[in-house]
Design a protein around this motif. Structure first.
Motif, PDB file in Angstrom:
ATOM      1  N   PRO A 260      -2.959   6.135  -3.272  1.00 35.79           N
ATOM      2  CA  PRO A 260      -1.951   7.151  -2.945  1.00 35.79           C
ATOM      3  C   PRO A 260      -2.337   8.509  -3.526  1.00 35.79           C
ATOM      4  O   PRO A 260      -3.000   8.598  -4.564  1.00 35.79           O
ATOM      5  CB  PRO A 260      -0.680   6.616  -3.619  1.00 35.79           C
ATOM      6  CG  PRO A 260      -0.934   5.171  -3.878  1.00 35.79           C
ATOM      7  CD  PRO A 260      -2.400   5.027  -4.077  1.00 35.79           C
ATOM      8  N   ALA A 261      -1.898   9.550  -2.854  1.00 37.11           N
ATOM      9  CA  ALA A 261      -2.150  10.895  -3.364  1.00 37.11           C
ATOM     10  C   ALA A 261      -1.247  11.184  -4.557  1.00 37.11           C
ATOM     11  O   ALA A 261      -0.122  10.698  -4.636  1.00 37.11           O
ATOM     12  CB  ALA A 261      -1.903  11.922  -2.258  1.00 37.11           C
ATOM     13  N   VAL A 262      -1.760  11.973  -5.485  1.00 31.82           N
ATOM     14  CA  VAL A 262      -0.949  12.416  -6.623  1.00 31.82           C
ATOM     15  C   VAL A 262       0.027  13.478  -6.111  1.00 31.82           C
ATOM     16  O   VAL A 262      -0.388  14.429  -5.450  1.00 31.82           O
ATOM     17  CB  VAL A 262      -1.841  12.996  -7.737  1.00 31.82           C
ATOM     18  CG1 VAL A 262      -0.994  13.459  -8.916  1.00 31.82           C
ATOM     19  CG2 VAL A 262      -2.876  11.970  -8.189  1.00 31.82           C
ATOM     20  N   PRO A 263       1.325  13.342  -6.377  1.00 34.23           N
ATOM     21  CA  PRO A 263       2.285  14.338  -5.883  1.00 34.23           C
ATOM     22  C   PRO A 263       1.939  15.748  -6.376  1.00 34.23           C
ATOM     23  O   PRO A 263       1.372  15.930  -7.461  1.00 34.23           O
ATOM     24  CB  PRO A 263       3.616  13.852  -6.489  1.00 34.23           C
ATOM     25  CG  PRO A 263       3.429  12.395  -6.703  1.00 34.23           C
ATOM     26  CD  PRO A 263       1.994  12.232  -7.091  1.00 34.23           C
ATOM     27  N   ASP A 264       2.298  16.718  -5.585  1.00 31.53           N
ATOM     28  CA  ASP A 264       2.019  18.115  -5.921  1.00 31.53           C
ATOM     29  C   ASP A 264       2.552  18.463  -7.307  1.00 31.53           C
ATOM     30  O   ASP A 264       3.711  18.177  -7.627  1.00 31.53           O
ATOM     31  CB  ASP A 264       2.642  19.052  -4.885  1.00 31.53           C
ATOM     32  CG  ASP A 264       1.939  18.993  -3.539  1.00 31.53           C
ATOM     33  OD1 ASP A 264       0.812  18.463  -3.482  1.00 31.53           O
ATOM     34  OD2 ASP A 264       2.523  19.463  -2.542  1.00 31.53           O
TER      35      ASP A 264
ATOM     36  N   HIS B 267      11.624  11.172 -13.600  1.00 32.66           N
ATOM     37  CA  HIS B 267      10.583  11.279 -12.573  1.00 32.66           C
ATOM     38  C   HIS B 267      10.490  10.036 -11.697  1.00 32.66           C
ATOM     39  O   HIS B 267       9.458   9.782 -11.077  1.00 32.66           O
ATOM     40  CB  HIS B 267       9.237  11.558 -13.243  1.00 32.66           C
ATOM     41  CG  HIS B 267       9.197  12.849 -13.985  1.00 32.66           C
ATOM     42  ND1 HIS B 267       8.993  14.067 -13.374  1.00 32.66           N
ATOM     43  CD2 HIS B 267       9.402  13.120 -15.303  1.00 32.66           C
ATOM     44  CE1 HIS B 267       9.043  15.033 -14.277  1.00 32.66           C
ATOM     45  NE2 HIS B 267       9.296  14.487 -15.458  1.00 32.66           N
ATOM     46  N   ARG B 268      11.570   9.269 -11.641  1.00 37.95           N
ATOM     47  CA  ARG B 268      11.582   8.084 -10.798  1.00 37.95           C
ATOM     48  C   ARG B 268      11.831   8.444  -9.334  1.00 37.95           C
ATOM     49  O   ARG B 268      12.246   9.548  -9.018  1.00 37.95           O
ATOM     50  CB  ARG B 268      12.635   7.096 -11.310  1.00 37.95           C
ATOM     51  CG  ARG B 268      12.231   6.478 -12.635  1.00 37.95           C
ATOM     52  CD  ARG B 268      13.303   5.596 -13.240  1.00 37.95           C
ATOM     53  NE  ARG B 268      12.855   5.079 -14.545  1.00 37.95           N
ATOM     54  CZ  ARG B 268      13.632   4.503 -15.432  1.00 37.95           C
ATOM     55  NH1 ARG B 268      14.923   4.333 -15.164  1.00 37.95           N
ATOM     56  NH2 ARG B 268      13.135   4.074 -16.581  1.00 37.95           N
ATOM     57  N   ARG B 269      11.515   7.500  -8.466  1.00 33.40           N
ATOM     58  CA  ARG B 269      11.677   7.649  -7.016  1.00 33.40           C
ATOM     59  C   ARG B 269      10.774   8.746  -6.439  1.00 33.40           C
ATOM     60  O   ARG B 269      11.134   9.410  -5.459  1.00 33.40           O
ATOM     61  CB  ARG B 269      13.145   7.895  -6.641  1.00 33.40           C
ATOM     62  CG  ARG B 269      14.069   6.774  -7.109  1.00 33.40           C
ATOM     63  CD  ARG B 269      15.473   6.946  -6.571  1.00 33.40           C
ATOM     64  NE  ARG B 269      16.354   5.898  -7.047  1.00 33.40           N
ATOM     65  CZ  ARG B 269      16.433   4.673  -6.535  1.00 33.40           C
ATOM     66  NH1 ARG B 269      15.661   4.353  -5.511  1.00 33.40           N
ATOM     67  NH2 ARG B 269      17.258   3.791  -7.051  1.00 33.40           N
ATOM     68  N   LYS B 270       9.638   8.918  -7.085  1.00 36.44           N
ATOM     69  CA  LYS B 270       8.654   9.879  -6.573  1.00 36.44           C
ATOM     70  C   LYS B 270       7.313   9.212  -6.296  1.00 36.44           C
ATOM     71  O   LYS B 270       6.313   9.893  -6.067  1.00 36.44           O
ATOM     72  CB  LYS B 270       8.481  11.029  -7.567  1.00 36.44           C
ATOM     73  CG  LYS B 270       9.754  11.842  -7.772  1.00 36.44           C
ATOM     74  CD  LYS B 270       9.545  12.991  -8.735  1.00 36.44           C
ATOM     75  CE  LYS B 270      10.827  13.789  -8.911  1.00 36.44           C
ATOM     76  NZ  LYS B 270      10.669  14.935  -9.842  1.00 36.44           N
TER      77      LYS B 270
ATOM     78  N   LEU C  10       5.537   7.467  -8.443  1.00 33.26           N
ATOM     79  CA  LEU C  10       4.611   7.483  -9.581  1.00 33.26           C
ATOM     80  C   LEU C  10       4.301   6.073 -10.078  1.00 33.26           C
ATOM     81  O   LEU C  10       3.171   5.785 -10.479  1.00 33.26           O
ATOM     82  CB  LEU C  10       5.192   8.331 -10.714  1.00 33.26           C
ATOM     83  CG  LEU C  10       5.464   9.799 -10.382  1.00 33.26           C
ATOM     84  CD1 LEU C  10       5.998  10.519 -11.617  1.00 33.26           C
ATOM     85  CD2 LEU C  10       4.210  10.493  -9.858  1.00 33.26           C
ATOM     86  N   GLY C  11       5.320   5.185 -10.058  1.00 29.15           N
ATOM     87  CA  GLY C  11       5.067   3.812 -10.472  1.00 29.15           C
ATOM     88  C   GLY C  11       4.047   3.141  -9.571  1.00 29.15           C
ATOM     89  O   GLY C  11       3.140   2.445 -10.042  1.00 29.15           O
ATOM     90  N   GLY C  12       4.193   3.355  -8.268  1.00 31.18           N
ATOM     91  CA  GLY C  12       3.229   2.803  -7.325  1.00 31.18           C
ATOM     92  C   GLY C  12       1.841   3.388  -7.510  1.00 31.18           C
ATOM     93  O   GLY C  12       0.836   2.691  -7.388  1.00 31.18           O
ATOM     94  N   LEU C  13       1.776   4.685  -7.809  1.00 27.36           N
ATOM     95  CA  LEU C  13       0.494   5.338  -8.053  1.00 27.36           C
ATOM     96  C   LEU C  13      -0.202   4.728  -9.272  1.00 27.36           C
ATOM     97  O   LEU C  13      -1.399   4.418  -9.229  1.00 27.36           O
ATOM     98  CB  LEU C  13       0.709   6.833  -8.263  1.00 27.36           C
ATOM     99  CG  LEU C  13      -0.506   7.655  -8.693  1.00 27.36           C
ATOM    100  CD1 LEU C  13      -1.591   7.615  -7.632  1.00 27.36           C
ATOM    101  CD2 LEU C  13      -0.090   9.099  -8.993  1.00 27.36           C
TER     102      LEU C  13
END
Length: 223
Positions: free
Chosen positions: A108-112, A160-163, A165-168
């Motif tokens: 997955p891409a790292v969020p902006d 920072h949940r639901r973004k 990040l855990g999956g990343l």
């Protein structure tokens, strides 16, 4: 001892810097040496194969505080086996596994604005995600032990949940396990984490009861 339990024990010991496990007929004993977590007894069977008499015997021999039991059966079953000196987490954890042949394709891409850092030291692989303001957002670590690897201490900051990040973090660790030659990943999930891991293809092998000795006077000691 069940092979998935043994895989989890071996990886958890490496991840937490614990003493090598002392194998017993019913499972194993692991010394941690920390305040509130001196020793843990891990029972080696899963589900209906757990020997209640063995759990009672081991628990009955414990007299001090800070000794933990890990039993791979639901707390509703295990709790009545234990005496008043035991605090039993009413919510079960879950022993979960993931076959790594499915860990293919792009990560997955790292969020902006976020920053991912991965590094290895002392046999452990770690992943950290920093938030746009530089604060901590998510983390996790992986302990490879040959054909299996244990994911541990997977945490996302509430802010920072639901973004994703855990999956990343998990996908990064899973890819690392595959590159290390592991065939299967193992972890012990909290109720909150189970949904994330299931969405990534992990399956439950057994429920997990965590119990802590609070000493002769008892009391609630949730550390």
């Amino acid at each position: 001892m069940d092979r998935v339990v043994r895989a989890w024990v071996d990886g958890w010991v490496l991840s937490r810097g614990a003493a090598p496990p002392d194998v017993e007929a019913w499972g194993c004993t692991i010394d941690m040496g920390a305040d509130g977590h001196v020793t843990r007894h891990v029972f080696g069977a899963l589900g209906d194969d757990v020997d209640g008499a063995a759990v009672r015997k081991v628990a009955g021999a414990v007299t001090g505080e800070g000794v933990w039991l890990k039993v791979f059966r639901h707390p509703a079953v295990v709790g009545p086996w234990l005496g008043d000196q035991w605090w039993v987490d009413p919510e079960p954890g879950y022993l979960m596994t993931l076959p790594l042949e499915q860990e293919r394709g792009p990560l997955p891409a790292v969020p902006d604005g976020y920053r991912l850092r991965a590094w290895s030291r002392g046999g452990l692989h770690r992943v950290m995600v920093a938030a746009p303001d530089g604060s901590w957002a998510a983390r996790g670590q992986l302990a490879p032990t040959g054909a299996t690897a244990v994911a541990d201490q997977i945490t996302t900051s509430p802010a920072h949940r639901r973004k994703g990040l855990g999956g990343l973090v998990m996908r990064t660790l899973q890819r690392t396990a595959l590159e290390e030659g592991a065939e299967t990943c193992v972890l012990a999930a909290t109720p909150a984490g189970r949904g994330l891991y299931a969405s990534l293809g992990w399956t439950v092998s057994a429920a997990l009861t965590s119990a802590k000795s609070t000493g002769p006077r008892g009391g609630d000691s949730r550390t």
